[in-house]
Design a protein around this motif. Sequence first.
Motif, short mmCIF file in Angstrom:
data_model
loop_
_atom_site.label_atom_id
_atom_site.label_comp_id
_atom_site.label_asym_id
_atom_site.label_seq_id
_atom_site.Cartn_x
_atom_site.Cartn_y
_atom_site.Cartn_z
N ALA A 1 4.65 11.30 -16.83
CA ALA A 1 4.58 10.80 -17.78
C ALA A 1 3.40 9.50 -16.85
O ALA A 1 3.05 8.41 -18.26
CB ALA A 1 5.56 9.37 -17.83
N TRP A 2 3.00 9.99 -16.15
CA TRP A 2 1.92 9.33 -15.28
C TRP A 2 0.59 9.44 -16.25
O TRP A 2 -0.83 9.07 -15.06
CB TRP A 2 1.64 9.38 -13.60
CG TRP A 2 3.03 9.15 -12.67
CD1 TRP A 2 3.54 7.63 -13.66
CD2 TRP A 2 3.40 8.67 -12.04
NE1 TRP A 2 4.90 7.12 -12.36
CE2 TRP A 2 4.91 8.06 -11.36
CE3 TRP A 2 2.93 9.33 -10.40
CZ2 TRP A 2 5.32 7.24 -10.62
CZ3 TRP A 2 3.34 8.72 -9.70
CH2 TRP A 2 4.55 8.84 -9.26
N ALA A 3 0.73 10.87 -16.35
CA ALA A 3 -0.65 11.53 -17.16
C ALA A 3 -1.83 10.79 -17.62
O ALA A 3 -0.70 9.51 -18.60
CB ALA A 3 -0.62 13.06 -17.53
N GLY A 4 -2.98 10.17 -17.63
CA GLY A 4 -3.49 9.50 -18.22
C GLY A 4 -3.87 7.74 -17.27
O GLY A 4 -4.85 7.05 -18.37
N PRO B 1 8.97 11.10 -12.15
CA PRO B 1 10.33 11.63 -12.45
C PRO B 1 10.13 12.96 -13.07
O PRO B 1 11.04 13.10 -13.17
CB PRO B 1 11.49 9.96 -13.46
CG PRO B 1 10.41 9.24 -13.06
CD PRO B 1 9.39 9.09 -12.84
N ASP B 2 9.60 12.52 -14.03
CA ASP B 2 9.25 13.87 -14.87
C ASP B 2 7.86 14.83 -14.39
O ASP B 2 7.40 15.55 -15.21
CB ASP B 2 9.23 14.05 -16.45
CG ASP B 2 8.09 12.66 -16.28
OD1 ASP B 2 7.29 12.14 -15.93
OD2 ASP B 2 7.03 12.82 -18.19
N GLY B 3 7.72 14.05 -13.47
CA GLY B 3 6.73 15.35 -12.53
C GLY B 3 6.94 16.54 -11.70
O GLY B 3 8.26 16.40 -11.85
N GLU B 4 5.72 16.89 -11.22
CA GLU B 4 6.25 17.71 -10.15
C GLU B 4 5.39 17.38 -8.54
O GLU B 4 5.04 16.75 -8.34
CB GLU B 4 5.14 19.42 -11.18
CG GLU B 4 5.08 20.49 -10.21
CD GLU B 4 3.79 21.48 -10.13
OE1 GLU B 4 4.32 22.80 -10.57
OE2 GLU B 4 3.02 21.09 -11.30
N SER B 5 6.54 18.19 -7.98
CA SER B 5 6.69 18.05 -6.77
C SER B 5 5.44 18.21 -6.48
O SER B 5 4.89 19.54 -6.32
CB SER B 5 7.52 18.13 -5.94
OG SER B 5 7.92 19.45 -5.64
#
Length: 192
Positions: A86-89, A111-115
């Motif tokens: 969700a941080w994209a953009g 929270p929904d991103g990749e490590s």
Amino acid sequence: MLSARLFLVRHGQSTYNAQARLQGQADPPLSDAGRAEAQRLKPALPPFDEGRVVTSDLKRARETAELLGYPGARLDARFREINAGAWAGRSLSDFPSGSETAWRGGALKAPDGESWEELQARVGGALDELIAAGGTWLVVCHGGVVRAALSHVTGADPQRVAGPANASLTVFKAQSPPQVEAYGWVPALSVG
């Protein structure tokens, strides 16, 4: 005869790069500057058989591959940028400096991103496959992918490695273990 190598090219500047926005797996196109960067890099690359060219499936990498002369490059999602969820953009200024975010090799992620560990495992596996296949390869990808590849090959701490410039070239000698020959090389601007 030169030994086998992996040539990793970071895509040219995207519209998000120009706006200082976090991309992750968002799919903005190249900017005009990014297209010019790719054109400037093209003569510095050796020729590749199109069957030995792989690109991330994201638009900015595909466009760069096309500008380098490889419109039929094989798409491989393992060479996508880190998933910023969700941080994209979001503007990069939204994030505090020194926050050790995953796209810089740290632990902080959406929270929904990749490590970072997930990214490095994905990229490392794809690189190892190309090396095992033998020969020389061109991979058009992303800054985080290039840093993950460097960390995979050398064990370098990704937080201590500057990100490669847009339309830059990183070269690994494809041996066991792989060896870094160049990191983030950019052709000089012509003067005149």
